[in-house]
Design a protein around this motif. Sequence first.
Motif, mmCIF file in Angstrom:
data_model
loop_
_atom_site.group_PDB
_atom_site.id
_atom_site.type_symbol
_atom_site.label_atom_id
_atom_site.label_comp_id
_atom_site.label_asym_id
_atom_site.label_seq_id
_atom_site.Cartn_x
_atom_site.Cartn_y
_atom_site.Cartn_z
ATOM 1 N N GLU A 262 27.177 -15.191 2.916
ATOM 2 C CA GLU A 262 27.571 -16.789 2.501
ATOM 3 C C GLU A 262 26.689 -16.656 1.199
ATOM 4 O OE1 GLU A 262 24.675 -19.050 4.207
ATOM 5 O OE2 GLU A 262 26.129 -19.537 6.275
ATOM 6 N N ASP A 263 26.714 -16.991 0.365
ATOM 7 C CA ASP A 263 26.206 -16.577 -1.127
ATOM 8 C C ASP A 263 24.800 -16.912 -1.202
ATOM 9 O OD1 ASP A 263 25.677 -17.047 -4.373
ATOM 10 O OD2 ASP A 263 28.059 -18.220 -4.353
ATOM 11 N N PHE A 264 24.293 -16.235 -1.776
ATOM 12 C CA PHE A 264 22.529 -16.158 -1.649
ATOM 13 C C PHE A 264 22.601 -17.616 -3.066
ATOM 14 C CE2 PHE A 264 23.577 -11.614 -2.258
ATOM 15 C CZ PHE A 264 22.981 -11.379 -1.156
ATOM 16 N N PHE A 265 23.303 -18.453 -3.305
ATOM 17 C CA PHE A 265 22.395 -19.553 -4.110
ATOM 18 C C PHE A 265 22.775 -21.008 -3.669
ATOM 19 C CE2 PHE A 265 23.306 -16.365 -7.576
ATOM 20 C CZ PHE A 265 21.767 -16.429 -8.312
ATOM 21 N N LYS A 266 22.334 -21.618 -3.739
ATOM 22 C CA LYS A 266 22.407 -22.549 -2.413
ATOM 23 C C LYS A 266 22.348 -23.813 -3.581
ATOM 24 C CE LYS A 266 23.013 -20.952 1.457
ATOM 25 N NZ LYS A 266 24.178 -20.394 1.364
ATOM 26 N N VAL A 267 22.852 -25.199 -3.543
ATOM 27 C CA VAL A 267 22.872 -26.213 -4.032
ATOM 28 C C VAL A 267 21.608 -27.514 -3.366
ATOM 29 C CG1 VAL A 267 23.487 -28.365 -5.518
ATOM 30 C CG2 VAL A 267 24.748 -25.890 -5.636
ATOM 31 N N VAL A 268 20.384 -27.868 -4.025
ATOM 32 C CA VAL A 268 19.094 -28.649 -3.588
ATOM 33 C C VAL A 268 19.372 -29.751 -4.423
ATOM 34 C CG1 VAL A 268 16.972 -28.465 -2.893
ATOM 35 C CG2 VAL A 268 18.177 -26.514 -2.741
ATOM 36 N N GLY A 269 20.056 -31.135 -4.156
ATOM 37 C CA GLY A 269 20.164 -32.200 -4.707
ATOM 38 C C GLY A 269 18.254 -32.614 -5.262
#
Length: 273
Positions: A262-269
Motif C-alpha cells: 500500500e501507499d506509505f501516505f494516508k489521508v487523515v481527516g
Amino acid sequence: MKCQTIMGIMEKLAPKKLAENWDNPGLQLGNPEQEISKLLVCLDVSQPVVDKAIEIGADMIISHHPVMLFKGLLSIRTDTYDGEMLQKILSHNIAVYSAHTNLDIAQGGCNDILAQLWNLEKVEGLALTDPETGDSLGRIGYLSKPMSIEAFSKMLCDTLRCHHVRLVRGGKDMVKKVALCSGAGAEFISKAVFKGADVYVTGDIKYHEAQQAVKQGINLIDAGHFATEFPMVEAVAKYLRQELASMKQEADVEVCEDNISEDFFKVVGGKEG
C-alpha cells in the motif's frame, strides 16, 4: 528455468541500456544460474513483500524500484530494516531483479501502461532521453473526448490504486490533451506546457512546483508516486506469463503478483473549512 533466462525476458521488455546513468537496474541479488520455479512481481522490495515471497515459496522477486540504488553498502547489520530484509532474501536463496528507469522509458513500460489505462490516443514521448532513438520519459496523448478536470481527476481515482489525487487548477476546466510521467516527474511540467497539454499527471509534487504550473497555465495532478507506478505489477506479470506461454514454459514457472503493498501516505481527516 534458470534465472538468466527470466532476466533475458525482462531485458527484452526493458533493456538496461535505456536506464538513466544514475540508476542501478538488473540482478540485485542472486545467481544467474539458479533455478526458478516461482516468482513474485512487485513495485518495492519491502519486508512484507519478502515475507510474502518466502510464504509462497518464490525463488525470485522482480521489482520496479531497485533494492540498492543510490549508494553502496558499507555494512549489512541485521538489526536494521534493510539488513534484516537482505538476510531473509539471502537465507532463502531468493533472486532479486529490478527494472527501474529502463522500464519507465521502454515501449510498453510504466508510462505506456498509464496511457493505455486511460485510453489515450495518438500517444508519443514527452521528454526525449535519446534524440537518435526517440526514447522518452513520460507520454502525451489525447482523450477520446474532452472531459472536465474534475471528472478526469475522479477517473484517475477509479483506475489507480488511490482514493484521492491532489489537483492544481492552473488551466482550462475541460481537458483533452494529457501529459503524464509515472513516479516523480515534476521536472517535466514545462515540457507538458510546451507540448500543449491541458493537464499533467505525475507524483511527488512540491508546493513551488504547483505554483509553477499555475503560472504556466496548466492543470497539474499529483496522483502519487505509488499509485502511478503500481499498475506495472499487473502489466509485468501479464507480460511474463505471455512470454513463458510462447516458450511453452508457463507450467514450469509460476508468476505471482504483489497484492499486499500500500501507499506509505494516508489521508487523515481534520476540521472542515
